[in-house]
Design a protein around this motif. Structure first.
Motif, PDB file in Angstrom:
ATOM      1  N   LEU A  70      87.493  18.055  61.018  1.00 29.48           N
ATOM      2  CA  LEU A  70      87.541  16.604  61.084  1.00 29.48           C
ATOM      3  C   LEU A  70      86.133  16.035  60.967  1.00 29.48           C
ATOM      4  O   LEU A  70      85.194  16.561  61.558  1.00 29.48           O
ATOM      5  N   ILE A 112      90.395  13.251  57.826  1.00 28.99           N
ATOM      6  CA  ILE A 112      91.229  14.329  58.349  1.00 28.99           C
ATOM      7  C   ILE A 112      91.409  15.396  57.278  1.00 28.99           C
ATOM      8  O   ILE A 112      91.822  15.077  56.161  1.00 28.99           O
ATOM      9  N   ALA A 130      94.323  18.436  63.217  1.00 33.55           N
ATOM     10  CA  ALA A 130      93.238  17.465  63.040  1.00 33.55           C
ATOM     11  C   ALA A 130      93.680  16.070  63.475  1.00 33.55           C
ATOM     12  O   ALA A 130      92.881  15.295  64.010  1.00 33.55           O
ATOM     13  N   ALA A 134      91.847  13.761  66.091  1.00 28.70           N
ATOM     14  CA  ALA A 134      91.480  12.386  65.727  1.00 28.70           C
ATOM     15  C   ALA A 134      91.982  11.395  66.772  1.00 28.70           C
ATOM     16  O   ALA A 134      91.262  10.470  67.149  1.00 28.70           O
TER      17      ALA A 134
END
Length: 143
Positions: A70, A112, A130, A134
Motif C-alpha cells: 500500500l 491499493i 491492502a 487502508a
C-alpha cells in the motif's frame, strides 16, 4: 469543531481489484462519521472539485497495478491543468479546485495494490488485505 473530510474512492467496480477505491469509500461511509463524507465513483471528473472545495481534507483512493505494498502520498497542486477526462489525476483535480474556488484542502492519495483486473467483483487476497490496511490508515487520519 471537527475537520471536514472527504473520501473519494474511484475505479471500475466490475473489473475485480480495480474497484478497490470504491470499496474503501463505501466501507468508510458505513462508519457514519459526522464530518466525513464519501464518494464512490467510476472515475475522477471536474465536477468533484466543488465537493473538494468544501472540506479540510480529501483522501483519494485508487487501485494500482502492482503486487507491492500500500502507498500513501501527500498531494500537491499540479500547476498544469490538462486533460480532465478519464485520465484526470487527483493533483489535476486539486489544481482545478484551487483555480475555481481558491480552496485547497490537505490531500492524500492512497494507492491499493491490485493484480486481478478480470471482469467480476471478487478481490484478490493482496487487494483485500491492502483494503483492510487502508481502512486502518484512514481511520487514524480522520479521527
Amino acid at each position: 469543531m471537527s475537520k471536514k473530510c472527504l473520501i473519494i474512492g474511484y475505479g471500475n467496480s466490475l473489473r475485480s481489484d480495480d474497484g478497490a477505491g470504491q470499496k474503501v469509500a463505501k466501507r468508510v461511509a458505513q462508519w457514519n462519521l459526522k464530518n466525513v463524507s464519501c464518494i464512490a465513483i467510476y472515475q475522477l471528473t471536474p465536477e468533484l472539485s466543488e465537493a473538494i472545495s468544501k472540506v479540510d481534507m480529501v483522501i483519494f483512493v485508487d487501485a494500482l497495478a502492482t503486487s507491492k505494498k500500500l502507498e500513501i502520498q501527500q498531494l500537491k497542486v499540479n500547476s498544469k491543468i490538462t486533460n480532465l477526462g478519464h485520465y484526470s489525476n487527483p493533483s489535476q483535480l486539486l489544481s482545478l479546485t484551487k483555480a475555481i474556488y481558491n480552496k485547497l484542502p490537505i490531500a492524500y492519495w492512497i494507492l491499493i495494490p491490485a493484480i486481478n483486473f478480470d471482469f467480476g467483483e471478487s478481490l484478490s487476497i493482496i487487494t483485500e488485505n491492502a483494503i483492510k490496511l487502508a481502512l486502518e490508515k484512514i481511520r487514524k487520519m480522520i479521527l
